[in-house]
Design an enzyme around this catalytic site. Structure first.
Site, PDB file in Angstrom:
ATOM      1  N   HIS A  24       3.888   2.901  12.754  1.00 37.44           N
ATOM      2  CA  HIS A  24       2.752   4.070  13.005  1.00 37.44           C
ATOM      3  C   HIS A  24       3.277   5.092  13.859  1.00 37.44           C
ATOM      4  CE1 HIS A  24      -0.878   1.572  11.891  1.00 37.44           C
ATOM      5  NE2 HIS A  24      -0.071   1.413  11.010  1.00 37.44           N
ATOM      6  N   ASP A  57       6.294   0.784   6.600  1.00 34.40           N
ATOM      7  CA  ASP A  57       4.891   0.733   6.505  1.00 34.40           C
ATOM      8  C   ASP A  57       4.124   1.476   5.571  1.00 34.40           C
ATOM      9  OD1 ASP A  57       2.235  -0.256   6.911  1.00 34.40           O
ATOM     10  OD2 ASP A  57       2.109   0.510   8.873  1.00 34.40           O
ATOM     11  N   ASP A  92       3.137  -6.601   3.516  1.00 30.51           N
ATOM     12  CA  ASP A  92       2.904  -5.276   4.319  1.00 30.51           C
ATOM     13  C   ASP A  92       3.354  -5.505   5.904  1.00 30.51           C
ATOM     14  OD1 ASP A  92       1.578  -3.039   5.473  1.00 30.51           O
ATOM     15  OD2 ASP A  92      -0.087  -3.538   5.469  1.00 30.51           O
ATOM     16  N   HIS A 109       0.838  -1.052  -0.043  1.00 33.92           N
ATOM     17  CA  HIS A 109       0.111  -0.035   0.076  1.00 33.92           C
ATOM     18  C   HIS A 109       0.782   1.123   0.097  1.00 33.92           C
ATOM     19  CE1 HIS A 109       0.305   0.777   4.420  1.00 33.92           C
ATOM     20  NE2 HIS A 109       0.148  -0.451   4.735  1.00 33.92           N
ATOM     21  N   GLU A 137      -5.344   1.859   2.968  1.00 32.10           N
ATOM     22  CA  GLU A 137      -5.307   0.626   3.442  1.00 32.10           C
ATOM     23  C   GLU A 137      -5.330   1.064   5.079  1.00 32.10           C
ATOM     24  OE1 GLU A 137      -3.393  -2.335   6.247  1.00 32.10           O
ATOM     25  OE2 GLU A 137      -2.449  -0.219   5.718  1.00 32.10           O
ATOM     26  N   GLU A 138      -4.610   2.150   5.377  1.00 34.47           N
ATOM     27  CA  GLU A 138      -4.514   2.289   7.027  1.00 34.47           C
ATOM     28  C   GLU A 138      -6.008   2.516   7.552  1.00 34.47           C
ATOM     29  OE1 GLU A 138      -2.262   1.599   8.541  1.00 34.47           O
ATOM     30  OE2 GLU A 138      -0.219   2.115   7.525  1.00 34.47           O
TER      31      GLU A 138
END
Length: 473
Positions: free
Chosen positions: A436, A304, A366, A292, A338-339
């Site tokens: 994140h 990520d 991912d 992604h 995606e998130e």
């Protein structure tokens, strides 16, 4: 006469036996391959697999996925759903994939959430002044403009919160849940605000879902529920959660001031980015590789999922560089949204599911592009046996394991409907240190490890795309 006919039939049947021995005739007159046939077919890819490995790990393409990602991450930065940065990233990739000489490069429009965190600030006022590092959670509402000042209640679990529901009213709930695994612990981030609101809390602060911390909050999406008041919610560092837990266990009163300027805007138009190497014999059949393109709004989104997106691009580049054209179409999809829960991927699935019988396998990287150990696979036993044989082609780099259950938010839609799926399995020991957070930068990435991941991804996707038959399902 009857005896003579029986005799002639017996002779005819016996003459057929050597031709059909050990084989069952299929409806269309072709003989289904035995597993030994398939094993021999896969062994025939040894030289191509070796050429892919040599080019990716030792040859001209060495470090290419890393270098491409570094330019991209440094130029664009983080890429939150609905942001101008994500728009810029998609335009960048559209141009880069065309320049790379890939085929059918195009964008497929989808709607994605648009949330912005705005300014945010938290301060412990009692028992002492202490600045609390926070990151608002995705879709959180703002505090009132003047902020919220309230006493804190610290809990270690939802069970404890429910037991102490009477104490929680009018307070800020601080969750100090232990990190067990991401899959198990992430529910505190997802549902922490809802559960706190149910007992009358005015806000929730959630210990970051991280296995290690250097006073670093880790953000992520959270979900409100209809009929439950929406309260502001943010994550805090492991250190601050543990400190407030120790204080509260000693009976110390804790008061915190929280101010958040988060806003949710109408959904934005975004795009899944697609490129292909069109198949030579069965172009309508698809082997899909993906990662992604969106990320959170902190760090660079290098791990990520910049790494996964760029080793997926690299798979097509390596195949093209070697002058290979598989029988099936090798399709790269760089997902958007995606998130927020696979928003772009779900719309892609709805658009393309009428052709589901032509999707041979869906692959997503991912979970980092650290040192690879193998492939996680979802599919039936026959398909798994075939994938095990394909992974044996990666013996030169010692990445041959096949694990249970592929994992990928964006490919789950297909796997639920029976399409075989695969995800890259690598060393996750440090993944949740950076996940994140502001720490997700190019410094986390290692070019040698990315080379190995690209080799695995390419050998697997090319071999499946070029075999005579699709994976059984």
């Amino acid at each position: 006469m009857r005896e003579r006919m029986k005799y002639l039939f017996l002779i005819f049947f016996m003459n057929l036996l050597p031709r059909y021995a050990g084989k069952s005739l299929s409806r269309d007159g072709n003989y289904p391959k035995t597993f030994e046939d398939i094993r021999n077919e896969i062994a025939g890819y040894y030289d191509i697999a070796k050429a892919i490995i040599d080019l990716a790990v030792y040859g001209k393409a060495q470090n290419r996925s890393y270098e491409r990602l570094a330019v991209f991450a440094d130029t664009i930065g983080p890429r939150l759903s609905g942001s101008k940065n994500l728009d810029a990233a998609i335009k960048y990739m559209y141009s880069a994939l065309q320049k790379d000489g890939l085929e059918n490069v195009h964008l497929e429009p989808v709607k994605v959430p648009h949330w912005e965190r705005g300014e945010e600030f938290a301060m412990m006022l009692e028992p002492r002044n202490h600045s609390i590092a926070i990151l608002g959670l995705g879709s959180s509402v703002a505090t009132p403009p003047e902020g919220i000042t309230a006493e804190v209640i610290v809990v270690a679990s939802f069970d404890e919160l429910h037991r102490r529901a009477q104490e929680a009213k009018g307070k800020i709930v601080v969750y100090n849940q232990p990190f067990i695994s991401y899959g198990e612990t992430v529910r505190y981030r997802s549902l922490g605000a809802v559960e706190a609101a149910k007992v009358g809390a005015v806000a929730s602060l959630i210990r970051s879902i991280a296995s290690f911390s250097i006073d670093s909050p880790h953000t992520g999406w959270q979900n409100y529920q209809s009929g439950i008041p929406q309260i502001p919610t943010a994550c805090i560092s492991v250190e601050d959660a543990e400190m407030m837990s120790r204080m509260s266990l000693r009976g110390t009163k804790i008061v915190v001031y929280l101010k958040m300027g988060a806003r949710t805007y109408p959904d934005s138009t975004s795009f899944n980015t697609v490129a292909e190497i069109v198949g030579s014999k069965y172009p309508e059949q698809i082997v899909l590789v993906s990662g992604h393109l969106d990320s959170w709004d902190v760090g660079q989104g290098a791990m990520d999922d910049g790494g996964g997106a760029f080793v997926s691009w690299e798979a097509l580049s390596l195949v093209k560089d070697l002058g290979l054209r598989p029988k099936r179409t090798l399709r790269l999809v760089l997902w958007t949204g995606e998130e927020q829960g696979g928003i772009g991927a779900e719309q892609y699935y709805q658009l393309h599911k009428e052709n589901i019988s032509n999707f041979d396998i869906v692959m997503e990287s991912d979970e980092g592009t650290f040192k690879p150990s193998g492939l996680a696979f979802t599919g039936n036993a026959k398909a798994r046996d075939i994938v095990k044989e394909i992974m044996a082609l990666l013996l030169p780099i010692n990445v041959t394991e096949v694990y249970d259950a592929a994992d990928g938010t964006d490919i789950n839609f297909w796997m639920r409907d029976g399409v075989p799926g695969a995800s890259l399995r690598d060393d996750l020991s440090k993944y949740f240190w950076f996940h994140h957070s502001q720490g997700d930068t190019m410094t986390v990435q290692d070019p040698n490890q990315m080379n190995l991941c690209a080799a695995v991804w390419t050998v697997v996707s090319y071999t499946i795309a070029d075999m005579e038959e699709m994976l059984p399902r």
